[in-house]
Scaffold this active site. Sequence first.
Site, PDB file in Angstrom:
ATOM      1  N   ARG A 166       0.842  -1.200   0.000  1.00  0.00           N
ATOM      2  CA  ARG A 166       0.000   0.000   0.000  1.00  0.00           C
ATOM      3  C   ARG A 166       0.876   1.248   0.000  1.00  0.00           C
ATOM      4  O   ARG A 166       1.891   1.304   0.692  1.00  0.00           O
ATOM      5  CB  ARG A 166      -0.931  -0.012   1.204  1.00  0.00           C
ATOM      6  CG  ARG A 166      -1.885  -1.187   1.152  1.00  0.00           C
ATOM      7  CD  ARG A 166      -2.989  -1.119   2.197  1.00  0.00           C
ATOM      8  NE  ARG A 166      -3.721  -2.368   2.219  1.00  0.00           N
ATOM      9  CZ  ARG A 166      -4.635  -2.736   1.329  1.00  0.00           C
ATOM     10  NH1 ARG A 166      -4.939  -1.936   0.339  1.00  0.00           N
ATOM     11  NH2 ARG A 166      -5.244  -3.904   1.425  1.00  0.00           N
ATOM     12  N   ASP A 167       0.459   2.233  -0.816  1.00  0.00           N
ATOM     13  CA  ASP A 167       1.179   3.501  -0.903  1.00  0.00           C
ATOM     14  C   ASP A 167       1.015   4.276   0.407  1.00  0.00           C
ATOM     15  O   ASP A 167      -0.083   4.317   0.965  1.00  0.00           O
ATOM     16  CB  ASP A 167       0.637   4.322  -2.079  1.00  0.00           C
ATOM     17  CG  ASP A 167       1.537   5.476  -2.458  1.00  0.00           C
ATOM     18  OD1 ASP A 167       1.737   6.379  -1.618  1.00  0.00           O
ATOM     19  OD2 ASP A 167       2.040   5.486  -3.591  1.00  0.00           O
ATOM     20  N   ILE A 168       2.083   4.891   0.879  1.00  0.00           N
ATOM     21  CA  ILE A 168       1.997   5.643   2.146  1.00  0.00           C
ATOM     22  C   ILE A 168       1.337   7.013   1.952  1.00  0.00           C
ATOM     23  O   ILE A 168       0.932   7.640   2.923  1.00  0.00           O
ATOM     24  CB  ILE A 168       3.372   5.811   2.829  1.00  0.00           C
ATOM     25  CG1 ILE A 168       4.342   6.578   1.952  1.00  0.00           C
ATOM     26  CG2 ILE A 168       3.935   4.457   3.241  1.00  0.00           C
ATOM     27  CD1 ILE A 168       5.615   7.011   2.671  1.00  0.00           C
TER      28      ILE A 168
ATOM     29  N   ASN B 105       4.650   5.795 -14.182  1.00  0.00           N
ATOM     30  CA  ASN B 105       5.300   7.042 -14.568  1.00  0.00           C
ATOM     31  C   ASN B 105       6.748   6.752 -14.925  1.00  0.00           C
ATOM     32  O   ASN B 105       7.398   5.966 -14.246  1.00  0.00           O
ATOM     33  CB  ASN B 105       5.243   8.054 -13.416  1.00  0.00           C
ATOM     34  CG  ASN B 105       3.818   8.320 -12.958  1.00  0.00           C
ATOM     35  OD1 ASN B 105       2.940   8.514 -13.769  1.00  0.00           O
ATOM     36  ND2 ASN B 105       3.608   8.303 -11.662  1.00  0.00           N
TER      37      ASN B 105
ATOM     38  N   GLU C 212       8.796   9.745  -9.575  1.00  0.00           N
ATOM     39  CA  GLU C 212       9.395  10.210  -8.326  1.00  0.00           C
ATOM     40  C   GLU C 212      10.435   9.247  -7.777  1.00  0.00           C
ATOM     41  O   GLU C 212      11.400   9.669  -7.154  1.00  0.00           O
ATOM     42  CB  GLU C 212       8.311  10.459  -7.280  1.00  0.00           C
ATOM     43  CG  GLU C 212       7.389  11.610  -7.654  1.00  0.00           C
ATOM     44  CD  GLU C 212       6.317  11.857  -6.616  1.00  0.00           C
ATOM     45  OE1 GLU C 212       6.428  11.354  -5.471  1.00  0.00           O
ATOM     46  OE2 GLU C 212       5.353  12.554  -6.947  1.00  0.00           O
ATOM     47  N   VAL C 213      10.228   7.942  -7.959  1.00  0.00           N
ATOM     48  CA  VAL C 213      11.180   6.944  -7.469  1.00  0.00           C
ATOM     49  C   VAL C 213      11.747   6.219  -8.684  1.00  0.00           C
ATOM     50  O   VAL C 213      10.995   5.699  -9.507  1.00  0.00           O
ATOM     51  CB  VAL C 213      10.510   5.937  -6.502  1.00  0.00           C
ATOM     52  CG1 VAL C 213      11.515   4.885  -6.040  1.00  0.00           C
ATOM     53  CG2 VAL C 213       9.913   6.669  -5.302  1.00  0.00           C
TER      54      VAL C 213
ATOM     55  N   HIS D  63       7.650   0.918 -11.023  1.00  0.00           N
ATOM     56  CA  HIS D  63       6.523   0.577 -10.174  1.00  0.00           C
ATOM     57  C   HIS D  63       5.223   0.864 -10.899  1.00  0.00           C
ATOM     58  O   HIS D  63       5.124   1.782 -11.698  1.00  0.00           O
ATOM     59  CB  HIS D  63       6.573   1.308  -8.828  1.00  0.00           C
ATOM     60  CG  HIS D  63       6.691   2.801  -8.919  1.00  0.00           C
ATOM     61  ND1 HIS D  63       7.857   3.442  -9.314  1.00  0.00           N
ATOM     62  CD2 HIS D  63       5.793   3.776  -8.664  1.00  0.00           C
ATOM     63  CE1 HIS D  63       7.669   4.747  -9.278  1.00  0.00           C
ATOM     64  NE2 HIS D  63       6.424   4.978  -8.906  1.00  0.00           N
TER      65      HIS D  63
ATOM     66  N   HIS E  99       1.283   1.670 -10.274  1.00  0.00           N
ATOM     67  CA  HIS E  99       0.262   2.118  -9.325  1.00  0.00           C
ATOM     68  C   HIS E  99      -1.056   1.449  -9.707  1.00  0.00           C
ATOM     69  O   HIS E  99      -1.475   1.516 -10.859  1.00  0.00           O
ATOM     70  CB  HIS E  99       0.041   3.629  -9.412  1.00  0.00           C
ATOM     71  CG  HIS E  99       1.209   4.467  -9.060  1.00  0.00           C
ATOM     72  ND1 HIS E  99       1.348   5.060  -7.825  1.00  0.00           N
ATOM     73  CD2 HIS E  99       2.295   4.833  -9.785  1.00  0.00           C
ATOM     74  CE1 HIS E  99       2.473   5.765  -7.806  1.00  0.00           C
ATOM     75  NE2 HIS E  99       3.061   5.640  -8.986  1.00  0.00           N
TER      76      HIS E  99
END
Length: 125
Positions: free
Chosen positions: A34-36, A97, A105-106, A110, A112
């Site tokens: 789960r995304d923080i 992305n 961003e990372v 990944h 989403h």
Amino acid sequence: MAYVYDPANIFARILRGEIPSDTVLETAHTLAFRDIRPQAPLHVLVIPKGPYVTFDHFAAEASEAEIMDFMRAAAQVCALVGAAPGQGGGGYRAISNAGEAGVQEVQHYHLHILGGRMLGRMLPH
């Protein structure tokens, strides 16, 4: 120019167990958590365990076993969180992305998985 993977990125640190995560699913080649900072009621990140920077990097260089495992894990996540429309879920959006223009961003590939509400149009027409 070839992709350069930074082993100090936050997802690499999660994979090494240096940072905890709220795991949804873990397989031989994939971790989903789960995304923080969720952007929807349902927001799960699915990441390969290998050192891949973007979707195209993963698709071009990952082994068949890694790709198959990742895709099957993503499908399992959709089912596990109740989002898979074929199993009565309300649906989801899958986003990856890549690079500066994609607002990545990372620097670890990944996916989403977002859902739990109407998400609206992705881009204005």
